[in-house]
Design an enzyme around this catalytic site. Structure first.
Site, PDB file in Angstrom:
ATOM      1  N   HIS A 176       0.946  -1.122   0.121  1.00  0.00           N
ATOM      2  CA  HIS A 176       0.024  -0.085   0.135  1.00  0.00           C
ATOM      3  C   HIS A 176       0.839   1.203  -0.120  1.00  0.00           C
ATOM      4  O   HIS A 176       1.812   1.157   0.590  1.00  0.00           O
ATOM      5  CB  HIS A 176      -0.954  -0.038   1.157  1.00  0.00           C
ATOM      6  CG  HIS A 176      -2.271  -0.835   1.026  1.00  0.00           C
ATOM      7  ND1 HIS A 176      -2.947  -1.195   1.929  1.00  0.00           N
ATOM      8  CD2 HIS A 176      -2.919  -0.959  -0.269  1.00  0.00           C
ATOM      9  CE1 HIS A 176      -3.743  -1.803   1.432  1.00  0.00           C
ATOM     10  NE2 HIS A 176      -3.916  -1.828   0.170  1.00  0.00           N
ATOM     11  N   ASP A 188       0.906   4.326   1.313  1.00  0.00           N
ATOM     12  CA  ASP A 188       1.387   4.782   2.522  1.00  0.00           C
ATOM     13  C   ASP A 188       2.419   4.008   3.428  1.00  0.00           C
ATOM     14  O   ASP A 188       2.941   4.605   4.487  1.00  0.00           O
ATOM     15  CB  ASP A 188       0.156   5.056   3.717  1.00  0.00           C
ATOM     16  CG  ASP A 188      -0.667   3.872   3.985  1.00  0.00           C
ATOM     17  OD1 ASP A 188      -0.718   2.754   3.209  1.00  0.00           O
ATOM     18  OD2 ASP A 188      -0.825   3.680   5.067  1.00  0.00           O
TER      19      ASP A 188
END
Length: 311
Positions: free
Chosen positions: A65, A67
């Site tokens: 992901h 982030d």
């Protein structure tokens, strides 16, 4: 050995917190630092920290992901601009190689320090004479892993009084005894077990990626001195946490209690909690279950002390 948090927010950065990244500093143990996840702006956070890119030896990615990985290409590119940077290895799940090779190629970034990319699917990820790193699958929307870093037991302390009595002066002989080698001084053969105390138990650090409560957490956390566990929401949002494959502070504390860890550090906080004051309910909920809980605060060091955990 200590943890140093560079980002503690989930999903999006805020004016108070950056997205996920934490460093394991081992300057006394092996003169380097390891990084776990590398969200956007991690290299900016490093500029405001005691960390040095040239001391960065390994990066472990929990999942793909954004982030947790968007800061990686920029950090690697900046590290390449530091002349004489040593080799670096990046570990992570399937897709890591494609991501890095595509972004570095598209931006014509020249990486000349010896970059190795290792994709894994759990199990033993790395081992040398000092440390081993194991990974276990967690439960998230995409493939996500937690890492268990185990420092191998170290030789016990030398009996200095006995060595002096036997005429052994400080020097190379001390090192040989520490390494398990016998020495001969003044016609006397000295075996290591005669002058070494009990081995010093190595420390264990467990750092999890994003996850719901799942069975894979327990073997990673069992008896760890420190467990770093996501706590995206307070307990009132348990249904939301489950829906988005995250954990609450209470669930993190329950995992720590079950595994008999020494200390729990909560991180990966929802941006709905704007500042440290608004994070206090998460801390209170976790401490009600597992009192030895702290919040991860960016640019703060957390020393890792060996404590007796679950055998």
């Amino acid at each position: 050995m200590e943890l140093y948090f560079l980002g503690t927010n989930a999903g999006l950065p805020t004016t108070q917190r950056n997205v996920t990244s934490v460093a394991l500093r081992m300057l006394e143990e092996r003169r380097c630092s390891w990084l776990f996840d590398c969200g956007e702006a991690t290299q900016h956070q490093i500029l405001h920290s005691p960390l040095k890119l040239g001391k960065l030896e390994k990066i472990f990615i929990t999942h793909m992901h954004g982030d947790h990985v968007f800061g990686l290409p920029g950090l690697l590119s900046s590290r390449a601009s530091h002349e004489g940077s040593p080799p670096l290895t990046v570990y992570g799940p399937q897709g890591l190689r494609d991501f890095l090779e595509a972004t570095l190629r598209a931006t014509q970034s020249r990486i000349d320090f010896g970059l190795e990319i290792v994709e894994h699917s759990g199990g033993l990820v790395f081992e040398d004479e000092q440390i081993k790193v194991e990974a276990e699958a967690l439960e998230h929307r995409i493939e996500s892993y937690g890492y268990r870093v185990t420092e191998k037991d170290r030789p016990g302390s030398l009996n200095m009084e006995l060595l002096q009595e036997w005429g052994v002066r400080p020097g190379p002989e001390y090192g040989k005894l520490k390494n398990g080698e016998p020495i001969t001084v003044n016609g006397r053969t000295i075996e290591p077990e005669q002058v070494l105390g009990p081995p010093k138990r190595g420390r264990i650090v467990t750092i999890l990626g994003d996850t719901r409560p799942t069975a894979g957490i327990h073997p990673l956390a069992l008896g760890a001195d420190v467990l770093v566990h996501e706590a995206t929401f307070t307990d009132e949002f348990a249904d939301l946490a489950y829906k988005y494959y995250h954990s609450t502070a209470v669930q993190a504390a329950e995992a720590a209690q079950k595994a008999g860890v020494g200390e729990l550090i909560l991180t990966h906080f929802s941006s709905r909690y704007k500042d440290l004051e608004q994070l206090q309910p998460l801390l209170a909920e976790a401490q009600a279950v597992f009192p030895r809980t702290q919040l991860a605060i960016e640019h703060q060091s957390y020393p890792i002390t060996a404590v007796k955990g679950v055998e």
